[in-house]
Design an enzyme around this catalytic site. Structure first.
Site, PDB file in Angstrom:
ATOM      1  N   ASP A  48       0.833  -1.196   0.000  1.00  0.00           N
ATOM      2  CA  ASP A  48       0.000   0.000   0.000  1.00  0.00           C
ATOM      3  C   ASP A  48       0.874   1.256   0.000  1.00  0.00           C
ATOM      4  O   ASP A  48       1.708   1.448   0.879  1.00  0.00           O
ATOM      5  CB  ASP A  48      -0.888  -0.022   1.251  1.00  0.00           C
ATOM      6  CG  ASP A  48      -2.186   0.735   1.069  1.00  0.00           C
ATOM      7  OD1 ASP A  48      -2.156   1.797   0.434  1.00  0.00           O
ATOM      8  OD2 ASP A  48      -3.226   0.265   1.577  1.00  0.00           O
ATOM      9  N   THR A  89      -6.815   3.310  -2.535  1.00  0.00           N
ATOM     10  CA  THR A  89      -6.606   1.928  -2.079  1.00  0.00           C
ATOM     11  C   THR A  89      -7.619   0.947  -2.656  1.00  0.00           C
ATOM     12  O   THR A  89      -7.242  -0.092  -3.204  1.00  0.00           O
ATOM     13  CB  THR A  89      -6.650   1.873  -0.542  1.00  0.00           C
ATOM     14  OG1 THR A  89      -5.570   2.654  -0.026  1.00  0.00           O
ATOM     15  CG2 THR A  89      -6.501   0.442  -0.041  1.00  0.00           C
ATOM     16  N   ASP A 172      -9.631  -3.839   5.757  1.00  0.00           N
ATOM     17  CA  ASP A 172     -10.657  -4.754   5.241  1.00  0.00           C
ATOM     18  C   ASP A 172     -10.691  -4.763   3.719  1.00  0.00           C
ATOM     19  O   ASP A 172     -10.732  -5.820   3.086  1.00  0.00           O
ATOM     20  CB  ASP A 172     -12.039  -4.423   5.823  1.00  0.00           C
ATOM     21  CG  ASP A 172     -12.399  -2.951   5.730  1.00  0.00           C
ATOM     22  OD1 ASP A 172     -12.317  -2.367   4.624  1.00  0.00           O
ATOM     23  OD2 ASP A 172     -12.768  -2.362   6.766  1.00  0.00           O
ATOM     24  N   ASP A 315       1.267   2.479   3.911  1.00  0.00           N
ATOM     25  CA  ASP A 315       0.365   3.586   3.589  1.00  0.00           C
ATOM     26  C   ASP A 315       0.158   4.489   4.798  1.00  0.00           C
ATOM     27  O   ASP A 315       0.231   5.713   4.686  1.00  0.00           O
ATOM     28  CB  ASP A 315      -0.982   3.034   3.104  1.00  0.00           C
ATOM     29  CG  ASP A 315      -1.935   4.137   2.653  1.00  0.00           C
ATOM     30  OD1 ASP A 315      -1.638   4.785   1.633  1.00  0.00           O
ATOM     31  OD2 ASP A 315      -2.968   4.345   3.308  1.00  0.00           O
ATOM     32  N   HIS A 319       1.350   8.364   4.816  1.00  0.00           N
ATOM     33  CA  HIS A 319       0.422   9.468   5.063  1.00  0.00           C
ATOM     34  C   HIS A 319       0.896  10.324   6.236  1.00  0.00           C
ATOM     35  O   HIS A 319       0.756  11.550   6.212  1.00  0.00           O
ATOM     36  CB  HIS A 319      -0.971   8.929   5.367  1.00  0.00           C
ATOM     37  CG  HIS A 319      -1.788   8.623   4.150  1.00  0.00           C
ATOM     38  ND1 HIS A 319      -2.232   9.601   3.291  1.00  0.00           N
ATOM     39  CD2 HIS A 319      -2.245   7.444   3.645  1.00  0.00           C
ATOM     40  CE1 HIS A 319      -2.924   9.046   2.310  1.00  0.00           C
ATOM     41  NE2 HIS A 319      -2.946   7.732   2.497  1.00  0.00           N
ATOM     42  N   HIS A 363      -1.236   2.142  -5.344  1.00  0.00           N
ATOM     43  CA  HIS A 363      -1.023   3.527  -5.770  1.00  0.00           C
ATOM     44  C   HIS A 363       0.339   3.921  -5.234  1.00  0.00           C
ATOM     45  O   HIS A 363       0.957   3.187  -4.452  1.00  0.00           O
ATOM     46  CB  HIS A 363      -2.098   4.479  -5.232  1.00  0.00           C
ATOM     47  CG  HIS A 363      -2.286   4.403  -3.741  1.00  0.00           C
ATOM     48  ND1 HIS A 363      -1.394   4.967  -2.851  1.00  0.00           N
ATOM     49  CD2 HIS A 363      -3.237   3.801  -2.987  1.00  0.00           C
ATOM     50  CE1 HIS A 363      -1.787   4.720  -1.618  1.00  0.00           C
ATOM     51  NE2 HIS A 363      -2.907   4.013  -1.659  1.00  0.00           N
ATOM     52  N   HIS A 496      -2.273  10.876  -2.154  1.00  0.00           N
ATOM     53  CA  HIS A 496      -2.294  10.310  -3.505  1.00  0.00           C
ATOM     54  C   HIS A 496      -3.679  10.469  -4.093  1.00  0.00           C
ATOM     55  O   HIS A 496      -4.577  11.011  -3.461  1.00  0.00           O
ATOM     56  CB  HIS A 496      -1.909   8.825  -3.438  1.00  0.00           C
ATOM     57  CG  HIS A 496      -2.681   8.069  -2.392  1.00  0.00           C
ATOM     58  ND1 HIS A 496      -3.919   7.513  -2.619  1.00  0.00           N
ATOM     59  CD2 HIS A 496      -2.406   7.827  -1.085  1.00  0.00           C
ATOM     60  CE1 HIS A 496      -4.358   6.946  -1.509  1.00  0.00           C
ATOM     61  NE2 HIS A 496      -3.467   7.120  -0.550  1.00  0.00           N
TER      62      HIS A 496
END
Length: 555
Positions: A48, A89, A172, A315, A319, A363, A496
């Protein structure tokens, strides 16, 4: 004498003919075996928020058994891109496994405005199912909003449901969408005060014993420890200074600097959820994936199984801290060790030569815009509130109403079509009027109407990517594009979602059964992965697949 010579010639003729037939039979058998040889297990790995240049930037510090093993033993597609927007995502995971874009699979964002029921919906949300493994609503999830099949679904159909599919991720959506509609199970991590792997009644009514055993082992709790750099922080020369103004950090700690005492910080950072935002979340994912291989006996029979693993922590770290942070570098050096541990486990449990792995991302990410601006690179921040206020003022002046817009989301505007009809207006005219207005606003680079997405076929540029992400039934009436390196986000950390290279360029590494060794700079698309895996397995392509098998990576 002539009779003897004739007899010898006849004998030689038949012997030669028999050898030729046997040779032909051997060749045919060899070819048939080649055609029929397929892996016992396909392992799909999605990292991710992984930029392609994380492979090259940190390469010298990776070990030999993780990323480098994939590169040295397998195939590296160096110019691999997403061919649609938005690069989020949920659409990313869906596109990797379905071989198509949101235009067809329907997952147009993590959340989106449902024009029928007039409210926002979550990509995997499903109130018709119940949580399994927790009393919390975090388990009320399924893949029901995804319209097409995954290659894992096609494998299940091909094997008459004898080949298993298991999806695993902290998020999830990272577990559910790749595993598809026919999966035996998808498991995701519920943090907060529980720290448990859970699922939903879409798959089963109670957790298997191996999952219960894992949860009861308190493995998650073992990661409440100090997060410091894997190696001496002074060697992390590929990253910016540890203390700077472009990073977020955690509640309860004044600076976003190493080390981080997770036990001390957990109470102010949602308990077990803090683990997701550290490399230890990826460690936990690997622990669980290895337990799944044993618990589900993956790769143990003649029917190919599929294990879909998504590493979500990168991810969260990205972030929070941004592309150039030492935290991101440490997360990838530790992920490299996780990959080595996973591959060693596959060697021992499934056997070398018996499995195929691909690794990609859902991504990438942009550098922190405030950091870019400090270097005099064009970048900035978009104010959603100012945008809405300015547009509503225009609508009030032009149409004498502020009720023409129902929702703003995913850089799209959803119009109140009933109100437009009631006022005797034409939908296309209102769309174009808004497009003409907002193109002049700060940080808006391009604007397109829903009508143009439906009536014009784009074959290049950002327009093509927008169209590939535009679902006629689910997408909005007006789509707007920010200037490069502009985010609607906080002044710290990365995000993103765009069609620019910093969001679309992601790794694609493949190795194992059926995969050649090599690399290419030829452009490949994320939608090519699923049909390539289908080709490896000799099965049907996913129902909406628009990608092409990458013949040059296949043996």
């Amino acid at each position: 004498m002539n009779n003897i010579i004739s007899s010898i010639l006849i004998t030689l003729f038949f012997a030669t003919s028999l050898q030729a037939q046997q040779g032909s039979s051997k060749n045919k058998t060899s070819k048939d075996n080649t055609i029929q040889t397929q892996p016992k297990l396909i392992v799909g790995i999605v990292v991710d928020q992984m930029r392609y240049d994380y492979l090259t930037r940190f390469y010298s510090k990776y070990g030999e058994g993780g990323f480098k093993r994939m590169i040295n033993e397998g195939f590296n597609c160096k110019n691999n891109h997403f061919n649609y927007v938005p690069t989020y995502t949920a659409p990313g995971h869906a596109s990797v496994y379905t071989g198509t874009t949101p235009k067809y699979h329907g997952i147009i964002g993590n959340n989106w405005y449902d024009k029928e029921i007039k409210k926002s919906v979550y990509c995997a949300g499903d109130d018709s199912v119940q949580s399994v493994g927790t009393a919390h609503d975090a388990g009320k999830m399924s893949p029901s909003r995804m319209k097409t099949t995954t290659f894992a679904d096609e494998n299940r159909l091909f094997t008459q449901l004898r080949g298993k599919t298991i999806g695993i991720a902290l998020k999830d959506r990272g577990a559910i969408l790749p595993a598809g509609h026919t999966a035996n199970a998808a498991y995701w991590f519920h943090g907060a005060d529980e720290g448990r792997w859970i699922t939903s009644t879409f798959y089963m009514n109670e957790l298997p014993q191996w999952v219960q055993n894992f949860n009861n082992s308190k493995q998650a709790s073992s990661y409440f420890k100090v997060w410091n750099t894997l190696y001496d922080i002074s060697t992390y020369t590929e990253s910016a200074a540890d203390e700077n103004t472009f990073e977020g950090g955690y509640n309860g700690k004044e600076t976003a600097t190493f080390p981080y005492d997770l036990m001390a910080l957990k109470e102010k950072n949602s308990g077990y959820d803090i683990l997701k935002a550290t490399p230890y979340g990826n460690n936990l994912t690997t622990d669980f994936a290895l337990a799944a291989i044993d618990g589900e006996s993956l790769g143990k029979d003649e029917f190919t199984d599929v294990l879909a693993v998504s590493y979500s922590s990168t991810d969260y770290v990205g972030h929070n801290f941004g592309v150039s942070s030492k935290e991101v570098q440490d997360a990838y050096l530790r992920l490299d060790q996780d990959l080595e541990r996973l591959f060693n486990g596959l060697d021992a449990k499934v056997g070398k030569g018996n499995y195929t792995v691909f690794l990609t991302a859902d991504h990438a990410a942009v550098e922190v815009p405030s950091y870019l601006a400090s270097l005099k690179i064009p970048a900035g921040y978009f104010s959603g509130k100012a945008f809405k206020d300015q547009l509503n003022a225009f609508l009030k002046t032009t149409y004498n109403t502020e009720d023409l817009i129902e929702n703003f989301s995913n850089n799209q505007i959803f119009l109140n079509r009933a109100k437009i009809s009631e006022m005797g207006l034409k939908l296309a005219d209102v769309q174009q009027s808004i497009a003409n207005e907002i193109i002049s606003y700060q940080h808006i680079d391009k604007v397109y109407t829903g009508q143009s997405m439906m009536k014009t076929s784009f074959s290049r540029g950002i327009e093509e990517l927008i169209q590939n992400g535009y679902n006629q039934k689910r997408s909005g009436d007006v789509i707007y594009v920010f200037d490069p390196a502009v985010l609607s986000y906080s002044l710290t950390g990365s995000s993103h979602g765009t069609a620019f290279n910093y969001d679309t360029h992601v790794p694609l590494l493949l190795f194992g059964t059926g995969i050649k060794h090599g690399h290419t700079y030829k452009k490949t698309n994320i939608t090519d992965i699923a049909p390539t895996m289908s080709a490896v397995l000799g099965i049907g392509f996913p129902s909406g697949s628009s990608g092409q098998p990458l013949e040059f990576v296949l043996e």
